[in-house]
Scaffold this active site. Structure first.
Site, PDB file in Angstrom:
ATOM      1  N   ARG A  27       0.843  -1.213   0.000  1.00 15.87           N
ATOM      2  CA  ARG A  27       0.000   0.000   0.000  1.00 15.87           C
ATOM      3  C   ARG A  27       0.872   1.255   0.000  1.00 15.87           C
ATOM      4  O   ARG A  27       1.008   1.924  -1.009  1.00 15.87           O
ATOM      5  CB  ARG A  27      -0.948  -0.044   1.211  1.00 15.87           C
ATOM      6  N   ASP A  28       1.551   1.524   1.100  1.00 17.81           N
ATOM      7  CA  ASP A  28       2.360   2.750   1.183  1.00 17.81           C
ATOM      8  C   ASP A  28       3.500   2.681   0.174  1.00 17.81           C
ATOM      9  O   ASP A  28       3.858   3.683  -0.447  1.00 17.81           O
ATOM     10  CB  ASP A  28       2.926   2.891   2.603  1.00 17.81           C
ATOM     11  N   HIS A 220       5.275   4.475  12.638  1.00 22.68           N
ATOM     12  CA  HIS A 220       5.323   4.391  11.175  1.00 22.68           C
ATOM     13  C   HIS A 220       6.400   5.369  10.701  1.00 22.68           C
ATOM     14  O   HIS A 220       6.128   6.550  10.500  1.00 22.68           O
ATOM     15  CB  HIS A 220       3.933   4.763  10.649  1.00 22.68           C
ATOM     16  N   HIS A 222       9.335   6.807   8.202  1.00 24.48           N
ATOM     17  CA  HIS A 222       9.955   6.856   6.874  1.00 24.48           C
ATOM     18  C   HIS A 222      11.440   7.166   7.103  1.00 24.48           C
ATOM     19  O   HIS A 222      11.812   7.731   8.124  1.00 24.48           O
ATOM     20  CB  HIS A 222       9.272   7.914   6.001  1.00 24.48           C
ATOM     21  N   CYS A 253       5.246   9.162  -0.190  1.00 21.86           N
ATOM     22  CA  CYS A 253       3.887   9.658  -0.059  1.00 21.86           C
ATOM     23  C   CYS A 253       3.624  10.582  -1.234  1.00 21.86           C
ATOM     24  O   CYS A 253       4.409  11.499  -1.477  1.00 21.86           O
ATOM     25  CB  CYS A 253       3.708  10.390   1.264  1.00 21.86           C
ATOM     26  N   ASN A 262       9.513   3.915   3.363  1.00 18.75           N
ATOM     27  CA  ASN A 262       9.326   3.550   4.768  1.00 18.75           C
ATOM     28  C   ASN A 262      10.577   2.824   5.250  1.00 18.75           C
ATOM     29  O   ASN A 262      11.385   2.347   4.462  1.00 18.75           O
ATOM     30  CB  ASN A 262       8.162   2.566   4.900  1.00 18.75           C
TER      31      ASN A 262
HETATM   32  P1  HMG Z   1     -12.803  15.016  -2.400  1.00 20.16           P
HETATM   33  O1  HMG Z   1     -12.513  15.421  -3.796  1.00 20.16           O
HETATM   34  O2  HMG Z   1     -12.903  16.075  -1.353  1.00 20.16           O
HETATM   35  O3  HMG Z   1     -14.064  14.051  -2.378  1.00 20.16           O
HETATM   36  O4  HMG Z   1     -11.680  13.983  -1.961  1.00 20.16           O
HETATM   37  P2  HMG Z   1     -15.603  14.334  -2.262  1.00 20.16           P
HETATM   38  O5  HMG Z   1     -16.077  13.710  -1.014  1.00 20.16           O
HETATM   39  O6  HMG Z   1     -15.870  15.805  -2.486  1.00 20.16           O
HETATM   40  O7  HMG Z   1     -16.170  13.523  -3.541  1.00 20.16           O
HETATM   41  C1  HMG Z   1     -15.794  13.870  -4.856  1.00 20.16           C
HETATM   42  C2  HMG Z   1     -16.011  12.689  -5.761  1.00 20.16           C
HETATM   43  O8  HMG Z   1     -15.144  11.620  -5.392  1.00 20.16           O
HETATM   44  C3  HMG Z   1     -17.410  12.096  -5.724  1.00 20.16           C
HETATM   45  O9  HMG Z   1     -17.680  11.633  -7.037  1.00 20.16           O
HETATM   46  C4  HMG Z   1     -17.279  10.901  -4.812  1.00 20.16           C
HETATM   47  O10 HMG Z   1     -18.213   9.873  -5.057  1.00 20.16           O
HETATM   48  C5  HMG Z   1     -15.895  10.419  -5.155  1.00 20.16           C
HETATM   49  P3  HMG Z   1     -18.665  12.433  -8.018  1.00 20.16           P
HETATM   50  O11 HMG Z   1     -19.951  12.496  -7.244  1.00 20.16           O
HETATM   51  O12 HMG Z   1     -18.003  13.766  -8.186  1.00 20.16           O
HETATM   52  O13 HMG Z   1     -18.664  11.577  -9.224  1.00 20.16           O
HETATM   53  N1  HMG Z   1     -15.298   9.712  -4.039  1.00 20.16           N
HETATM   54  C6  HMG Z   1     -14.809   8.457  -4.067  1.00 20.16           C
HETATM   55  N2  HMG Z   1     -14.686   7.556  -5.057  1.00 20.16           N
HETATM   56  C7  HMG Z   1     -14.174   6.370  -4.734  1.00 20.16           C
HETATM   57  N3  HMG Z   1     -13.744   6.031  -3.490  1.00 20.16           N
HETATM   58  C8  HMG Z   1     -13.819   6.906  -2.495  1.00 20.16           C
HETATM   59  C9  HMG Z   1     -14.369   8.176  -2.775  1.00 20.16           C
HETATM   60  N4  HMG Z   1     -14.591   9.261  -2.004  1.00 20.16           N
HETATM   61  C10 HMG Z   1     -15.157  10.191  -2.785  1.00 20.16           C
HETATM   62  N5  HMG Z   1     -13.399   6.583  -1.266  1.00 20.16           N
HETATM   63  C11 HMG Z   1     -10.968  12.078  -0.681  1.00 20.16           C
HETATM   64  C12 HMG Z   1     -11.670  13.411  -0.666  1.00 20.16           C
HETATM   65  C13 HMG Z   1     -10.738  11.676   0.755  1.00 20.16           C
HETATM   66  C14 HMG Z   1     -11.848  11.091  -1.389  1.00 20.16           C
HETATM   67  C15 HMG Z   1      -9.626  12.238  -1.451  1.00 20.16           C
HETATM   68  O14 HMG Z   1      -8.931  13.312  -0.892  1.00 20.16           O
HETATM   69  C16 HMG Z   1      -8.789  10.999  -1.426  1.00 20.16           C
HETATM   70  O15 HMG Z   1      -9.137   9.989  -1.991  1.00 20.16           O
HETATM   71  N6  HMG Z   1      -7.612  11.077  -0.755  1.00 20.16           N
HETATM   72  C17 HMG Z   1      -6.754   9.917  -0.620  1.00 20.16           C
HETATM   73  C18 HMG Z   1      -5.326  10.341  -0.436  1.00 20.16           C
HETATM   74  C19 HMG Z   1      -4.460   9.124  -0.171  1.00 20.16           C
HETATM   75  O16 HMG Z   1      -4.835   7.981  -0.363  1.00 20.16           O
HETATM   76  N7  HMG Z   1      -3.210   9.395   0.307  1.00 20.16           N
HETATM   77  C20 HMG Z   1      -2.275   8.372   0.629  1.00 20.16           C
HETATM   78  C21 HMG Z   1      -2.603   7.625   1.899  1.00 20.16           C
HETATM   79  S1  HMG Z   1      -2.109   8.499   3.367  1.00 20.16           S
HETATM   80  C22 HMG Z   1      -0.454   8.092   3.572  1.00 20.16           C
HETATM   81  O17 HMG Z   1       0.141   7.514   2.715  1.00 20.16           O
HETATM   82  C23 HMG Z   1       0.192   8.409   4.891  1.00 20.16           C
HETATM   83  C24 HMG Z   1       0.421   7.145   5.758  1.00 20.16           C
HETATM   84  O18 HMG Z   1       1.268   6.226   5.096  1.00 20.16           O
HETATM   85  C25 HMG Z   1       1.052   7.545   7.110  1.00 20.16           C
HETATM   86  C26 HMG Z   1       2.291   8.473   6.961  1.00 20.16           C
HETATM   87  O19 HMG Z   1       3.304   8.043   6.371  1.00 20.16           O
HETATM   88  O20 HMG Z   1       2.165   9.612   7.417  1.00 20.16           O
HETATM   89  C27 HMG Z   1      -0.897   6.435   6.063  1.00 20.16           C
HETATM   90 MG    MG Z   2       3.493   6.331   5.125  1.00 17.52          MG
END
Ligand code: HMG
Ligand code: MG
Length: 313
Positions: A27-28, A220, A222, A253, A262
């Protein structure tokens, strides 16, 4: 000359006897790859990681496919893992739409992912810190009703690329909020790898003081500044027994460009086994898996232990 295949086992005092490694390579690790990895390769990667003894292998994310195109195949991938216990395969879920998608496929363990800083909350979730918490509230409540275990990631716990060092109290506030929403476990993300061991111990002590028990905290790290193992050791000294790592050191990220991979799982396992700490992981099988994945990605792994172990002959 033949390098040793296993570290010499010499325990250090006051450390846990067993650690659960929360593997995040699929995933990450993969979410940061520019070239889309075929779904079958991802499935094989996860199967190999579980076969190497990793108890928890984060499988994918049910996020918006435009935000993380690499993981847009979650619906295709998850069914390819149906021979594995879904308790071993956590998935990231940011909102109710993501939860619906995950539950429909039989996911039994999810993770929401908040931020200690406003800048990263905006970049990663398109919301303020508190609006993201409000988005998670029904996700966590519904997951708990369905007896699905919930991890609460918190990014930028130590430093943020836009805001600089993050005050301990700011991180503690959001950790506390995630636990109060019902998260079973926290994972403290050093998203850009800037933490140092004293900072880790200070944050862990502050969390304990705020009523967060050590048993519910994972770390967690990096490895951007080469501090991930030192920080892990500091966490072990504090009694932490859940440690996130990524096979072969894959990762980064997508919204924090300075983040490198990581902590590499091989480097972690080498240290833990050297300390006599049980992990259940077969280092040879893990090494073979990461070598195979590096070949599939077409470039060498940054893990030093992996490089040493895979050049034994
Ligand atoms: P948004 O644009 O604000 O979403 O994004 P919304 O709620 O306004 O919806 C817009 C559209 O997206 C809608 O579709 C929703 O249905 C659709 P429309 O009606 O316009 O056709 N939608 C979705 N579709 C599929 N699956 C969903 C979903 N949600 C809404 N779940 C949102 C907000 C949270 C969705 C967006 O910002 C997003 O997907 N972000 C994900 C970012 C991400 O995955 N980042 C990496 C993970 S975090 C990380 O790596 C850190 C970590 O490792 C720890 C560390 O190292 O710190 C964990
Ligand atoms: Mg991470």
């Amino acid at each position: 000359m033949t390098a040793p295949g296993l570290p010499m086992e010499i325990p250090a005092e006051g450390l846990p006897t067993r650690v659960r490694i929360h593997e995040v390579g699929a995933r990450d690790g993969l979410q940061n790859e520019q070239t889309v990895v075929p779904t079958e390769i991802k499935a094989e990667f996860i199967h190999r990681l579980t076969a190497a003894g990793l108890p928890t292998v984060e499988a994918t994310s049910f996020v918006h496919p435009k935000w993380v195109p690499q993981l847009a195949d979650a619906e295709q991938l998850f069914p390819l893992l149906d021979d594995l216990d879904p308790q071993r395969l956590p998935v990231l879920v940011p909102n109710e739409r993501g939860l619906d998608r995950a539950l429909a496929l039989g996911a039994r363990r999810i993770a929401v992912f908040g931020s200690a800083t406003e800048s990263f909350a905006k970049a990663n979730l398109n919301r303020t810190v508190d609006a993201a918490l409000a988005m998670f509230a029904p996700v966590i409540a519904r997951a708990k009703d369905a007896r699905v275990e919930v991890r609460g990631y918190l990014s930028m716990c130590f430093g943020d690329p836009w805001e600089g060092p993050v005050p301990v109290a700011q991180t503690v506030r959001v950790c506390r909020a995630l636990l109060d929403l019902g998260c079973d476990e926290l994972s403290l993300g050093d998203t850009i790898g800037v933490a140092t061991p004293g900072h880790v111990q200070t944050l862990l002590a502050a969390l304990n003081e705020a009523g967060v028990p050590t048993s519910r905290i994972g770390v967690h790290f990096h490895d951007t500044y080469g501090q991930a193992l030192a920080n892990t050791f500091a966490a072990l000294q504090h009694g932490i027994t859940t440690i996130d790592a990524s096979a072969g050191g894959l990762g980064g990220c997508p919204y924090a460009k300075s983040a490198t991979g990581n902590l590499a799982t091989e480097d972690l396992v080498w240290m833990l086994h050297g300390l006599g700490i049980e992990t259940g992981v077969d280092l040879d099988r893990l090494t073979a898996t990461s070598v195979w994945m590096a070949e599939a990605l077409g470039r060498p792994s940054p893990s030093r232990s992996l490089r040493a172990l895979s050049h034994k002959e």
